[in-house]
Design an enzyme around this catalytic site. Structure first.
Site, PDB file in Angstrom:
ATOM      1  N   GLU A 429      34.510 -17.222   5.759  1.00  0.00           N
ATOM      2  CA  GLU A 429      34.528 -18.380   4.802  1.00  0.00           C
ATOM      3  C   GLU A 429      34.870 -17.743   3.401  1.00  0.00           C
ATOM      4  OE1 GLU A 429      31.086 -20.492   4.698  1.00  0.00           O
ATOM      5  OE2 GLU A 429      31.614 -21.845   2.962  1.00  0.00           O
ATOM      6  N   ASP A 502      28.589 -19.225   5.360  1.00  0.00           N
ATOM      7  CA  ASP A 502      27.285 -19.404   4.733  1.00  0.00           C
ATOM      8  C   ASP A 502      26.474 -20.231   5.239  1.00  0.00           C
ATOM      9  OD1 ASP A 502      27.320 -17.751   2.219  1.00  0.00           O
ATOM     10  OD2 ASP A 502      29.052 -19.089   1.392  1.00  0.00           O
ATOM     11  N   ASP A 504      25.069 -22.777   4.420  1.00  0.00           N
ATOM     12  CA  ASP A 504      24.728 -24.043   3.879  1.00  0.00           C
ATOM     13  C   ASP A 504      25.541 -25.513   4.342  1.00  0.00           C
ATOM     14  OD1 ASP A 504      27.298 -23.325   2.968  1.00  0.00           O
ATOM     15  OD2 ASP A 504      26.992 -23.069   0.996  1.00  0.00           O
ATOM     16  N   ASP A 506      28.378 -26.751   3.492  1.00  0.00           N
ATOM     17  CA  ASP A 506      29.762 -26.323   3.767  1.00  0.00           C
ATOM     18  C   ASP A 506      30.166 -25.375   4.732  1.00  0.00           C
ATOM     19  OD1 ASP A 506      30.720 -27.917   1.834  1.00  0.00           O
ATOM     20  OD2 ASP A 506      31.036 -26.447   0.072  1.00  0.00           O
TER      21      ASP A 506
END
Ligand code: 1YM
Length: 639
Positions: A429, A502, A504, A506
């Site tokens: 990412e 990640d 998180d 997103d």
């Protein structure tokens, strides 16, 4: 067992069950968590057989405290008389003599579990103890077994019951010496219990978890509509075309054939077929008969009504199944399962029956529902146009991959080794994490593909649009397998495909988008276990000179507890992937000696399908609800 009564037939019995204990895999496949659950279905199958024979309409499954299982039915009860061949009671015979199954049953569809009726003795052989209770003739009969099927108590009358009460209750405790785990998973049992209820209309199945103090009533699954309700259930988060579910049924020579279907506005098909309640993953004659008839009937109707013009090409099997949700179910007294995993029905007579039942019924449906017919066929025609466009785009992708695997517009940084079994590709990412990954990788075996834009949600796009997406084209080219009809797993250029995002929201989103892409367009890659998620650590704990990375709160607490409380602990919350330098990224997430990867597995295609529909489909509400209530699950998505 009492030595005085130890005769030749007993020895045979013990040798039979001993063989099961020696090689359990031969009888139940595996001794992992899957095999543990398999035992339940072996017992439930006997109840289902009794239901299929028309004598039972209620089955209860209970997970007891201590992880034993009770299965109850209200059938005739296993016969209690002495069996002429063994001299034992029939109950004891069924539970201790391997291959006792088929010999006793009088016809019917006694093959539901695939073990041809030897299930009860196999479960007994692999259990620490088993109790069988039969209610029959106003009496309660009971037999007990222990230590892998040794008779502890011969069939004995232990009391009286209401004169009209009949049924069988079996409780067993899987032997912990045989199985890797002894803990039952409620969800796993629930999914299959619900499925059995869909596949056997009218049958009432209840599942209760007595380990859970709050579960007092259990959940009951009971569908008068059978597989129609299964289709409605699978389409519940999609937009269906037409109100009705088409449900067709026919019987010939004791073979029962049934199909239920409904189109939706989506682009993927959900077609599942079963024989005697077993999922035929690789289809077979029942499915082929339907597919052939579906293509033919739609083309005939479309031509006759001038929806498909003379100049137009005929619609293909691919075109007519877009957005189709369909369950095919066949009950067969003598099914032939073929193929390496025995997941394909081979009986050729079923193809004809399926074709006949389907074509007659579906033609009538189209004639009676001209508006729906038109909507379906126009959708099929759009699918056909997309198919032609996709073919062109695929050819472009293929040509590019043949000529020039290295140059992907400068995006892919490939590894040097060309032996796929040694290579892995990280889908990373963002550019900055991509940059660190490129510097931190082992350039011999690790390739890096930084992902810049958002991945297209393929749940909402046809193949042609997906192929127009730069990011997706790069992925296809990098994998080397091709896509759609050209797909070839043998050409996969990496043994491991590792999604690195990640921890998180997103990151989860990108991960789910990638998994959707893989599941919809590269399913065999997922099924073969090539897809992994990298697990960047959440904390770094410095303690003196040692540095320890841990994945979550739990691990952090456990590690801290293991340290000397008098020394100083420094705990750092890790940064996002993009903020790590090359060395950190290598050490925590990429180095094969220290990293933790999670393999993405597909346990159940139907459940995975549903998860993607919910997460990525047309309807926004179920997605929002799913993500809000299952944020944790999304982060740990194991489809
Ligand atoms: C909780 C498990 O085993 N139910 C069950 C099993 C049998 C019968 C009824 C049954 C079958 C027949 C005649 C027949 C079985 N019987 C045999 C055998 N529930 C559970 N309920 N009468 C009763 O098939 O003709 C094997 S299974 F072989 F003894 F007939």
């Amino acid at each position: 067992m009492n030595n005085e009564h130890y005769d030749a037939s007993d020895i045979q019995v013990l040798e039979g069950l001993e063989a099961v204990r020696k090689r359990p895999g031969m009888y139940i496949g595996t001794t992992d968590v899957k095999g543990l659950h398999h035992l339940v279905w072996e017992i439930v199958d006997n109840s289902i057989d009794e239901a299929l024979a028309g004598y039972c309409n209620n089955i209860e499954i209970i997970i007891n405290k201590g992880n034993s299982i009770t299965v109850k039915d209200n059938g005739r009860g296993i016969p209690v008389g002495v069996h002429p061949k063994t001299g034992l009671s029939t109950v004891e015979t069924v539970y201790t003599v391997l291959h006792a199954g088929g010999k006793f049953g009088g016809g019917g569809y006694k093959v539901s579990g695939g073990l041809h009726g030897v299930g009860a003795s196999v479960v007994n052989a692999l259990s620490s103890w088993v109790t069988v209770t039969v209610y029959k003739d106003g009496k309660i009969h009971e037999a007990k077994f222990e230590n892998g099927g040794k008779t502890k108590q011969k069939l004995t009358v232990i009391g009286e019951c209401e004169p009209d009460r009949t049924g069988t209750t079996v409780t067993f405790k899987p032997d912990p010496d045989i199985f890797d785990t002894d803990i039952y998973d409620y969800e796993t049992l629930k999914v299959r219990t619900r499925e059995l209820a869909f596949l056997n209309k009218g049958l009432m199945l209840t599942l209760r978890d007595d380990r859970d103090e709050e579960d007092t009533t259990g959940e009951t699954f009971h569908y008068e509509g059978g597989i129609s309700e299964y289709v409605r259930y699978l389409n519940r988060n999609k937009t269906p075309i037409g109100e009705d579910i088409i449900h067709l049924e026919g019987e010939e020579d004791n073979i029962i054939f049934e199909v239920a279907l409904q189109y939706n506005t989506g682009y993927t098909d959900s077609i599942y077929s079963f024989v005697n309640n077993i999922n035929t993953h690789d289809g077979g004659t029942h499915e082929e008969g339907v597919r052939r008839a579906l293509t033919r009937v739609i083309n005939n109707y479309a031509r006759k009504n001038n929806i498909l013009k003379e100049k137009d090409d005929s619609l293909s099997g691919e075109d007519v199944k877009e957005g189709l949700t369909m369950i095919v179910s066949c009950k067969h007294p003598n099914p032939q399962f073929e193929g390496q995993t025995k997941g394909r029905l081979g009986n050729s007579e079923v193809r004809k029956l399926a074709d006949k039942v389907f074509s007659e019924g579906f033609e009538r449906y189209l004639l009676e529902h001209p508006d729906e017919a038109k909507t379906i066929i126009e959708k099929n025609m759009t699918a056909a146009r997309a198919r032609v466009a996709a073919k062109r785009a695929r050819e472009l992708t293929r040509r590019k991959s043949d000529l020039d695997v290295i140059n992907f517009g400068g995006k892919l940084v490939d590894c040097k080794d060309k032996d796929p079994s040694k290579c892995e590709i990280f889908l990373v990412e963002g550019d900055s994490a991509g940059g660190s990954a490129i510097k931190g990788r082992d350039s011999m075996t690790q390739a890096i593909l930084p992902l810049r834009g958002k991945i297209l949600n393929v749940e909402k796009a046809r193949l042609d649009r997906a192929l127009a997406n730069e990011e997706i084209r790069t992925i296809i080219t990098a994998f080397g397998t091709g896509i759609g009809q050209d797909f070839d797993l043998k050409k996969l250029r990496y043994d491991k495909i590792i999604i690195m995002t990640d921890a998180d929201v997103d990151g989860s989103h990108i991960r789910v988008l990638l998994l959707t892409l893989f599941y919809r367009f590269f399913k065999p890659i997922v099924e073969a276990g090539h897809v992994y998620a990298a697990q960047p650590p959440l904390f770094c704990i410095k303690h003196g000179k040692t540095i320890k990375y841990v994945l979550n709160e739990e691990e952090k607490e456990a590690y801290l507890a293991s340290l000397n409380p008098n020394t100083k602990f420094e705990i750092l919350r890790m940064k996002g992937l993009g903020e790590m330098d090359a060395e950190e990224l290598n050490e925590t997430t990429m180095d094969i000696h220290t990293r933790v990867l999670r393999k993405i597995t597909v346990n159940d295609a139907i459940a995975a399908d549903e998860a993607f529909t919910r997460l990525m489909g047309e309807e926004v509400a179920p997605r929002r609800e799913f993500i809000e209530t299952n944020a944790q699950y999304v982060q740990n998505l194991d489809i």
